[in-house]
Motif scaffolding. Structure first.
Motif, mmCIF file in Angstrom:
data_model
loop_
_atom_site.group_PDB
_atom_site.id
_atom_site.type_symbol
_atom_site.label_atom_id
_atom_site.label_comp_id
_atom_site.label_asym_id
_atom_site.label_seq_id
_atom_site.Cartn_x
_atom_site.Cartn_y
_atom_site.Cartn_z
ATOM 1 N N ASP A 212 48.861 28.276 42.048
ATOM 2 C CA ASP A 212 47.807 29.175 41.597
ATOM 3 C C ASP A 212 46.520 28.391 41.354
ATOM 4 O O ASP A 212 46.523 27.368 40.660
ATOM 5 C CB ASP A 212 48.220 29.885 40.308
ATOM 6 N N THR A 213 45.430 28.872 41.929
ATOM 7 C CA THR A 213 44.137 28.208 41.793
ATOM 8 C C THR A 213 43.069 29.255 41.518
ATOM 9 O O THR A 213 43.338 30.457 41.500
ATOM 10 C CB THR A 213 43.770 27.421 43.069
ATOM 11 N N CYS A 214 41.860 28.766 41.316
ATOM 12 C CA CYS A 214 40.739 29.657 41.045
ATOM 13 C C CYS A 214 39.487 29.125 41.733
ATOM 14 O O CYS A 214 39.287 27.908 41.824
ATOM 15 C CB CYS A 214 40.508 29.762 39.536
ATOM 16 N N SER A 215 38.655 30.043 42.208
ATOM 17 C CA SER A 215 37.392 29.680 42.852
ATOM 18 C C SER A 215 36.273 30.473 42.212
ATOM 19 O O SER A 215 36.470 31.602 41.738
ATOM 20 C CB SER A 215 37.434 29.964 44.358
ATOM 21 N N GLY A 216 35.082 29.900 42.178
ATOM 22 C CA GLY A 216 33.943 30.602 41.611
ATOM 23 C C GLY A 216 32.810 29.650 41.312
ATOM 24 O O GLY A 216 32.850 28.457 41.648
ATOM 25 N N THR A 217 31.776 30.177 40.675
ATOM 26 C CA THR A 217 30.608 29.380 40.307
ATOM 27 C C THR A 217 30.439 29.419 38.801
ATOM 28 O O THR A 217 30.815 30.382 38.127
ATOM 29 C CB THR A 217 29.340 29.915 40.991
ATOM 30 N N GLY A 218 29.871 28.357 38.272
ATOM 31 C CA GLY A 218 29.665 28.262 36.835
ATOM 32 C C GLY A 218 28.800 27.072 36.507
ATOM 33 O O GLY A 218 27.836 26.777 37.224
ATOM 34 N N THR A 219 29.158 26.349 35.463
ATOM 35 C CA THR A 219 28.370 25.197 35.024
ATOM 36 C C THR A 219 29.290 23.998 34.829
ATOM 37 O O THR A 219 30.508 24.137 34.704
ATOM 38 C CB THR A 219 27.644 25.497 33.708
ATOM 39 N N TRP A 220 28.680 22.822 34.790
ATOM 40 C CA TRP A 220 29.431 21.601 34.523
ATOM 41 C C TRP A 220 28.685 20.753 33.504
ATOM 42 O O TRP A 220 27.457 20.799 33.408
ATOM 43 C CB TRP A 220 29.698 20.817 35.805
ATOM 44 N N THR A 221 29.446 20.000 32.746
ATOM 45 C CA THR A 221 28.880 19.139 31.708
ATOM 46 C C THR A 221 29.481 17.748 31.842
ATOM 47 O O THR A 221 30.700 17.598 31.973
ATOM 48 C CB THR A 221 29.185 19.684 30.303
ATOM 49 N N PHE A 222 28.621 16.752 31.807
ATOM 50 C CA PHE A 222 29.073 15.360 31.857
ATOM 51 C C PHE A 222 29.462 14.923 30.447
ATOM 52 O O PHE A 222 28.684 15.077 29.502
ATOM 53 C CB PHE A 222 27.961 14.486 32.432
ATOM 54 N N VAL A 223 30.684 14.403 30.305
ATOM 55 C CA VAL A 223 31.189 13.967 29.003
ATOM 56 C C VAL A 223 31.440 12.464 29.055
ATOM 57 O O VAL A 223 32.553 12.008 29.373
ATOM 58 C CB VAL A 223 32.483 14.716 28.622
ATOM 59 N N PRO A 224 30.417 11.660 28.750
ATOM 60 C CA PRO A 224 30.634 10.200 28.753
ATOM 61 C C PRO A 224 31.364 9.762 27.497
ATOM 62 O O PRO A 224 31.306 10.420 26.456
ATOM 63 C CB PRO A 224 29.215 9.638 28.792
ATOM 64 N N GLN A 225 32.058 8.653 27.600
ATOM 65 C CA GLN A 225 32.779 8.064 26.477
ATOM 66 C C GLN A 225 32.039 6.805 26.018
ATOM 67 O O GLN A 225 31.322 6.174 26.802
ATOM 68 C CB GLN A 225 34.205 7.707 26.875
ATOM 69 N N PRO A 226 32.192 6.436 24.745
ATOM 70 C CA PRO A 226 31.496 5.238 24.256
ATOM 71 C C PRO A 226 31.803 4.007 25.097
ATOM 72 O O PRO A 226 30.931 3.216 25.373
ATOM 73 C CB PRO A 226 32.008 5.099 22.824
ATOM 74 N N GLU A 227 33.059 3.846 25.485
ATOM 75 C CA GLU A 227 33.425 2.745 26.340
ATOM 76 C C GLU A 227 34.722 3.119 27.057
ATOM 77 O O GLU A 227 35.584 3.776 26.493
ATOM 78 C CB GLU A 227 33.613 1.435 25.566
#
Length: 301
Positions: free
Chosen positions: A231-246
């Motif tokens: 089962d999968t999903c397709s569509g459009t939306g938003t993305w956010t970059f989540v960097p880590q301290p290290e």
């Protein structure tokens, strides 16, 4: 008048049986596979395990892998080493046993190469390297046993001793690598702009990340526990970059930079984590049961 002695035929195999021409060859083949597996596990810290761990999965598969190694050892003995040593015995010249064994192995290698190339259309150089690499030690062991008239038990003791020493070195090397972090793998640290663009994987998974924060996904894996494996999903939306301290070492569960997707209608989606290298970055998610996880990687087209 001096009578010249007639050439003596090759010495018969111990016990007069053709199978004794390749005594211990199957043990050498199995031993090199076991040692190669140990080296693979000992150097696991140098590769990306995508957070699922190499050692845990290897322990789960150990019984089946050992059975396959035994079957492969006897199959290799039957199809490669025994024919090679039989050809070596049939060759009248040169008289040197080691060279005869090499010539026999070369002839059998050529036969297997022709078969593999015609049946599977595999690259010739990789086929030669594989056949030579896996056949060298078994043929050497068979020649040594035949030259010294050693039985299966004597060869098992010798090969077991060498294998034990090699496994000990692999274990020590693994501990040293883990302790010193020598050439330890670290996830890549990328800027947000380096994630922008197209990512593909598995022939069906596609993800497009735009500079303005828009995301378009095709066949993205779902988090829902009730979702099936396909089962999968397709569509459009938003993305956010989540960097880590290290970035931490994956073997220790350290944090990785990741991408969080929000696509209406898809529900919760897995975060795509950074993998690969700076030059060849990847994004991946892990799905499936914890005991048998499956890694889905994406890469640049």
């Amino acid at each position: 008048m001096t009578v010249q002695p007639s050439p003596q035929p090759a010495a018969p195999a111990p016990g007069g049986r053709w199978s004794h021409l390749a005594t211990g060859a199957e043990l050498a083949f199995m031993a090199q596979l076991v040692v190669a597996g140990a080296v693979f596990l000992a150097t696991a810290g140098m590769r990306d395990d995508h957070g699922i761990g190499f050692a845990g999965g290897a322990l789960t598969w150990t019984p089946r892998v050992l059975l396959l190694i035994v079957l492969a050892g006897y199959l290799h003995w039957l199809l490669f080493t025994l024919p090679a040593m039989a050809l070596a015995r049939l060759l009248a010249a040169p008289p040197w046993a080691a060279l005869r064994a090499a010539l026999g192995a070369t002839a059998v290698t050529a036969a297997h190469l022709a078969w593999a190339a015609s049946a599977w259309d595999v690259p010739v150089r990789w086929t030669v390297a594989w056949i030579t690499g896996t056949g060298l030690l078994p043929v050497t062991a068979a020649w040594y046993a035949h030259h010294r008239s050693l039985g299966w038990g004597a060869m098992a003791a010798r090969i077991g001793a060498v294998t034990g020493a090699a496994l000990l070195l692999a274990v020590v090397g693994g501990f040293l690598q883990e302790w010193t972090h020598w050439h330890a793998y670290e996830p890549p640290r990328l800027d947000r702009s380096q994630y922008v663009g197209d990512w593909i994987g598995g022939g069906a998974y596609r993800l497009r990340l735009s500079e303005n924060g828009e995301a378009e996904g095709d066949n993205l894996p779902l988090v829902d526990e009730n979702a099936g494996p396909w089962d999968t999903c397709s569509g459009t939306g938003t993305w956010t970059f989540v960097p880590q301290p290290e970035a931490g070492r994956p073997a220790h569960g350290g944090p990785r930079d990741s991408i969080t997707l929000t696509i209406p209608g898809c529900g919760a989606l897995r975060d795509w984590q950074a993998a690969g290298t700076v030059d060849r970055p990847q994004l991946f998610v892990v799905k499936g049961d914890p005991g048998t996880p499956s890694v889905i990687p994406l890469h640049r087209p």
